[in-house]
Design a protein around this motif. Structure first.
Motif, PDB file in Angstrom:
ATOM      1  N   MET A 213      56.507  38.862  43.109  1.00 39.88           N
ATOM      2  CA  MET A 213      57.219  37.175  43.061  1.00 39.88           C
ATOM      3  C   MET A 213      57.458  36.788  41.901  1.00 39.88           C
ATOM      4  SD  MET A 213      57.627  34.562  45.023  1.00 39.88           S
ATOM      5  CE  MET A 213      56.160  33.790  46.519  1.00 39.88           C
ATOM      6  N   LEU A 214      56.159  36.922  41.362  1.00 41.01           N
ATOM      7  CA  LEU A 214      56.835  35.975  39.584  1.00 41.01           C
ATOM      8  C   LEU A 214      57.791  37.013  38.517  1.00 41.01           C
ATOM      9  CD1 LEU A 214      53.310  34.345  39.522  1.00 41.01           C
ATOM     10  CD2 LEU A 214      55.253  33.469  39.724  1.00 41.01           C
ATOM     11  N   ARG A 215      57.572  37.955  38.308  1.00 39.64           N
ATOM     12  CA  ARG A 215      58.275  39.044  37.738  1.00 39.64           C
ATOM     13  C   ARG A 215      58.668  40.175  38.009  1.00 39.64           C
ATOM     14  NH1 ARG A 215      53.855  37.109  35.352  1.00 39.64           N
ATOM     15  NH2 ARG A 215      53.631  35.907  33.024  1.00 39.64           N
ATOM     16  N   ASP A 216      60.336  40.915  37.561  1.00 41.78           N
ATOM     17  CA  ASP A 216      61.057  41.545  37.740  1.00 41.78           C
ATOM     18  C   ASP A 216      59.756  42.806  38.413  1.00 41.78           C
ATOM     19  OD1 ASP A 216      62.726  40.056  37.914  1.00 41.78           O
ATOM     20  OD2 ASP A 216      64.297  41.318  35.846  1.00 41.78           O
ATOM     21  N   GLY A 217      60.148  43.531  39.187  1.00 37.80           N
ATOM     22  CA  GLY A 217      59.243  45.082  39.253  1.00 37.80           C
ATOM     23  C   GLY A 217      60.411  46.336  39.039  1.00 37.80           C
ATOM     24  N   LEU A 218      60.414  47.402  40.322  1.00 35.29           N
ATOM     25  CA  LEU A 218      61.057  47.775  40.742  1.00 35.29           C
ATOM     26  C   LEU A 218      62.991  46.961  40.741  1.00 35.29           C
ATOM     27  CD1 LEU A 218      59.649  50.739  42.311  1.00 35.29           C
ATOM     28  CD2 LEU A 218      59.871  50.701  39.813  1.00 35.29           C
ATOM     29  N   ARG A 259      39.091  34.717  32.770  1.00 37.53           N
ATOM     30  CA  ARG A 259      39.436  33.827  33.810  1.00 37.53           C
ATOM     31  C   ARG A 259      40.814  32.233  33.458  1.00 37.53           C
ATOM     32  NH1 ARG A 259      34.145  31.572  35.716  1.00 37.53           N
ATOM     33  NH2 ARG A 259      33.674  32.160  34.196  1.00 37.53           N
ATOM     34  N   ASP A 260      40.924  32.548  32.814  1.00 37.37           N
ATOM     35  CA  ASP A 260      42.504  31.662  32.517  1.00 37.37           C
ATOM     36  C   ASP A 260      43.400  32.152  32.475  1.00 37.37           C
ATOM     37  OD1 ASP A 260      40.811  29.824  31.302  1.00 37.37           O
ATOM     38  OD2 ASP A 260      41.389  30.223  28.742  1.00 37.37           O
ATOM     39  N   ASN A 261      43.923  33.188  32.285  1.00 29.83           N
ATOM     40  CA  ASN A 261      44.997  34.371  33.132  1.00 29.83           C
ATOM     41  C   ASN A 261      44.457  34.526  34.861  1.00 29.83           C
ATOM     42  OD1 ASN A 261      45.962  34.469  30.676  1.00 29.83           O
ATOM     43  ND2 ASN A 261      45.667  36.740  30.398  1.00 29.83           N
ATOM     44  N   ARG A 262      43.830  34.636  35.524  1.00 28.10           N
ATOM     45  CA  ARG A 262      43.678  34.205  36.635  1.00 28.10           C
ATOM     46  C   ARG A 262      43.436  33.200  37.384  1.00 28.10           C
ATOM     47  NH1 ARG A 262      37.972  35.476  37.472  1.00 28.10           N
ATOM     48  NH2 ARG A 262      38.450  35.376  39.942  1.00 28.10           N
ATOM     49  N   LYS A 263      43.348  31.534  36.780  1.00 32.64           N
ATOM     50  CA  LYS A 263      43.772  30.625  37.351  1.00 32.64           C
ATOM     51  C   LYS A 263      45.118  30.070  37.377  1.00 32.64           C
ATOM     52  CE  LYS A 263      42.056  25.689  36.654  1.00 32.64           C
ATOM     53  NZ  LYS A 263      43.901  25.129  37.265  1.00 32.64           N
ATOM     54  N   LYS A 264      45.873  30.888  35.977  1.00 29.92           N
ATOM     55  CA  LYS A 264      47.208  30.692  35.417  1.00 29.92           C
ATOM     56  C   LYS A 264      48.286  31.643  36.469  1.00 29.92           C
ATOM     57  CE  LYS A 264      50.626  29.945  32.883  1.00 29.92           C
ATOM     58  NZ  LYS A 264      51.967  30.584  33.518  1.00 29.92           N
ATOM     59  N   ILE A 265      47.799  32.148  36.861  1.00 31.11           N
ATOM     60  CA  ILE A 265      48.637  33.222  38.320  1.00 31.11           C
ATOM     61  C   ILE A 265      48.256  33.016  39.431  1.00 31.11           C
ATOM     62  CG2 ILE A 265      46.727  35.132  38.774  1.00 31.11           C
ATOM     63  CD1 ILE A 265      49.734  37.060  38.510  1.00 31.11           C
ATOM     64  N   LEU A 266      47.363  32.379  39.849  1.00 33.25           N
ATOM     65  CA  LEU A 266      47.342  31.560  41.308  1.00 33.25           C
ATOM     66  C   LEU A 266      47.621  30.434  41.191  1.00 33.25           C
ATOM     67  CD1 LEU A 266      43.403  32.035  41.575  1.00 33.25           C
ATOM     68  CD2 LEU A 266      45.161  33.659  42.528  1.00 33.25           C
ATOM     69  N   ASP A 268      50.470  29.660  39.538  1.00 31.32           N
ATOM     70  CA  ASP A 268      51.787  29.504  39.246  1.00 31.32           C
ATOM     71  C   ASP A 268      52.180  30.566  40.756  1.00 31.32           C
ATOM     72  OD1 ASP A 268      52.215  29.055  37.145  1.00 31.32           O
ATOM     73  OD2 ASP A 268      52.092  31.422  36.524  1.00 31.32           O
ATOM     74  N   LEU A 269      51.617  31.172  41.996  1.00 27.52           N
ATOM     75  CA  LEU A 269      52.444  31.846  42.904  1.00 27.52           C
ATOM     76  C   LEU A 269      51.821  30.855  44.482  1.00 27.52           C
ATOM     77  CD1 LEU A 269      49.781  35.771  42.917  1.00 27.52           C
ATOM     78  CD2 LEU A 269      52.381  35.376  43.362  1.00 27.52           C
ATOM     79  N   MET A 270      51.544  29.475  43.920  1.00 27.38           N
ATOM     80  CA  MET A 270      51.058  28.741  44.963  1.00 27.38           C
ATOM     81  C   MET A 270      52.672  27.785  44.496  1.00 27.38           C
ATOM     82  SD  MET A 270      47.455  27.940  45.035  1.00 27.38           S
ATOM     83  CE  MET A 270      46.278  28.674  45.329  1.00 27.38           C
ATOM     84  N   MET A 271      52.684  27.689  43.118  1.00 28.68           N
ATOM     85  CA  MET A 271      54.338  27.102  42.557  1.00 28.68           C
ATOM     86  C   MET A 271      55.294  27.725  43.737  1.00 28.68           C
ATOM     87  SD  MET A 271      56.106  24.513  41.504  1.00 28.68           S
ATOM     88  CE  MET A 271      54.948  22.806  40.694  1.00 28.68           C
ATOM     89  N   ALA A 272      55.214  28.746  43.243  1.00 26.20           N
ATOM     90  CA  ALA A 272      56.393  29.433  43.779  1.00 26.20           C
ATOM     91  C   ALA A 272      56.408  29.843  44.703  1.00 26.20           C
ATOM     92  CB  ALA A 272      56.651  31.285  43.205  1.00 26.20           C
ATOM     93  N   ARG A 311      42.699  37.394  45.866  1.00 29.87           N
ATOM     94  CA  ARG A 311      43.309  37.866  47.072  1.00 29.87           C
ATOM     95  C   ARG A 311      43.024  36.772  47.737  1.00 29.87           C
ATOM     96  NH1 ARG A 311      43.126  40.660  51.761  1.00 29.87           N
ATOM     97  NH2 ARG A 311      40.624  41.379  51.698  1.00 29.87           N
ATOM     98  N   GLN A 312      41.411  36.660  48.271  1.00 25.03           N
ATOM     99  CA  GLN A 312      41.114  35.858  49.390  1.00 25.03           C
ATOM    100  C   GLN A 312      40.959  34.031  49.123  1.00 25.03           C
ATOM    101  OE1 GLN A 312      39.123  36.458  51.957  1.00 25.03           O
ATOM    102  NE2 GLN A 312      38.821  38.715  51.560  1.00 25.03           N
ATOM    103  N   ALA A 313      41.467  33.479  47.390  1.00 24.83           N
ATOM    104  CA  ALA A 313      41.633  32.414  47.257  1.00 24.83           C
ATOM    105  C   ALA A 313      43.273  32.214  47.268  1.00 24.83           C
ATOM    106  CB  ALA A 313      41.386  32.108  45.843  1.00 24.83           C
ATOM    107  N   VAL A 314      44.531  33.192  47.371  1.00 29.44           N
ATOM    108  CA  VAL A 314      45.376  33.011  47.872  1.00 29.44           C
ATOM    109  C   VAL A 314      45.575  33.291  48.962  1.00 29.44           C
ATOM    110  CG1 VAL A 314      47.839  34.122  48.198  1.00 29.44           C
ATOM    111  CG2 VAL A 314      46.780  34.270  45.419  1.00 29.44           C
TER     112      VAL A 314
END
Length: 379
Positions: A213-218, A259-266, A268-272, A311-314
């Motif tokens: 969702m947030l960064r380019d992959g393949l 901990r901070d990076n995990r909170k941020k990605i959650l 960011d995923l919700m915002m996206a 995963r469960q939180a998302v």
């Protein structure tokens, strides 16, 4: 569409004075159709010398029903120059076909593109042969390649009451775990389910293996490609979004899961996801949120308890936030009731991450058809 990795490109010599035949499975029956040819990632103009469509004899074979072959034109001409970054429609052609028909799209090129646009994860064989063989029923000497190139869409003319749903996501939507030429990805099986229930509905697969969702992959990140792959497609009324396993798993695999990076990605995923829904609703498109399936058994990501908690939180947010017009609970469809952090064995391809064909059937059955029928996003 994406830029194929070097090992997934079509060799340069196979473009030169050659015909490329690609087999695609149609979700809608009808009497008229058109093809969209893509140079979306090209850096120079693409010169298509000619093209045709026909009913394929069978998936996995280059042979066609010769009586069904139709030459494609572009503004009445056989050839067309497609600018870098552009996609062009063919003129519509009359071709009676049933839902679930296999269509052969053939293209003739004189030379290779400077940069290819394609889809490596076709789970379908394509065929290449020398010369202009667009209308030939048999290609006995064709080379086989398991990728698609330059082919974005086949659009079937349908009444205004017939909608289309785009399934967009990563390799699970793309079909990793399905059988080559079997057309048993979960969007294929969803299309078959519509047919069994007597509902005409186009189903489009916009999955890209390795997608995030947030960064380019393949391929490009989903937030960046949502407009081209969902909103800009003809007749779209619904989207099913399933994404996030590569975002969460990749962060853990790379050791960035403080901990901070995990909170941020959650966050960011919700915002996206909210942004996708807002953009879709502005165009009258309803969005079904797909929960992230279990992957605790994955040797690739080797998730830990924190990764599983994320995963469960998302998933809890997808189910309960009210952001979406409906929820496809793929997690519930695929998990082992005795070990809900893992895929059920018979629904697991065998890598703890991707579903098997049986898993894809369970996913197709988990799509809430009532939500698709009832939802009508306000423009």
């Amino acid at each position: 569409m994406m830029v194929p990795e070097p090992h997934n490109e079509l060799a340069a010599e196979l473009w030169r004075e050659a015909s490329l035949r690609q087999i695609v499975h149609l979700s809608l029956g009808g009497a008229r159709l058109r093809v969209r040819v893509s140079n979306a990632f090209g850096t120079t103009p693409l010169f298509l010398e000619g093209a045709s469509v026909a009913l394929a004899k069978a998936p996995g074979r280059p042979d066609i029903d010769g009586g069904s072959a139709r030459a494609l034109t572009f503004g009445g001409r056989a050839g067309v120059m497609i600018p870098a970054g552009a996609e062009y429609y063919s003129d519509p052609v009359a071709l009676e076909h049933k839902a679930g028909a296999d269509l052969a799209v053939s293209m003739y090129f004189k030379g290779e593109p400077a940069r290819q646009t394609g889809h490596p994860g076709s789970r379908a064989n394509s065929f290449v042969t020398r010369g202009n063989r667009l209308m030939d029923a048999a290609w006995p000497e064709a080379a086989k390649v398991e990728h698609w190139y330059m082919l974005a869409d086949v659009e079937v003319q349908a009444p205004p009451s017939v909608g289309a749903v785009v399934a967009i996501g990563d390799s699970i939507t793309d079909g990793n775990g399905s059988t080559t030429d079997g057309n048993d990805r979960w969007p294929d099986l969803l299309a078959a389910r519509f047919g069994r229930e007597g509902q005409a509905m186009g189903v489009l697969n916009a999955g890209i293996g390795g997608g995030r969702m947030l960064r380019d992959g393949l391929g490009p990140n989903l937030a960046s490609r949502f407009d081209r792959d969902v909103i800009a497609r003809s007749g779209v009324t619904h989207a099913i979004v399933m994404i996030g396993v590569n975002d969460l798993g990749g962060q853990h695999r790379n050791g960035d899961d403080t901990r901070d990076n995990r909170k941020k990605i959650l966050d960011d995923l919700m915002m996206a996801h909210r942004q996708l829904v807002e953009r879709a609703h502005a165009q009258g498109i309803c969005v079904i949120g797909g929960t992230i399936s279990p992957y605790m058994g994955s040797d690739y990501y080797r998730p830990n308890v924190d990764n599983e908690a994320d995963r469960q939180a998302v998933n809890d947010w997808i189910r309960n936030s009210g952001v979406f017009d409906g929820v496809a609970d793929f997690d519930a469809a695929l998990r082992d009731p005795a070990q809900p952090q893992r895929l059920l064995k018979e629904r697991d391809k065998g890598d703890g991450l991707h579903p098997s064909p049986a898993g894809f059937r369970a996913m197709a059955d988990a799509v809430p058809l009532a939500a698709l029928r009832q939802c009508s996003a306000a423009r």
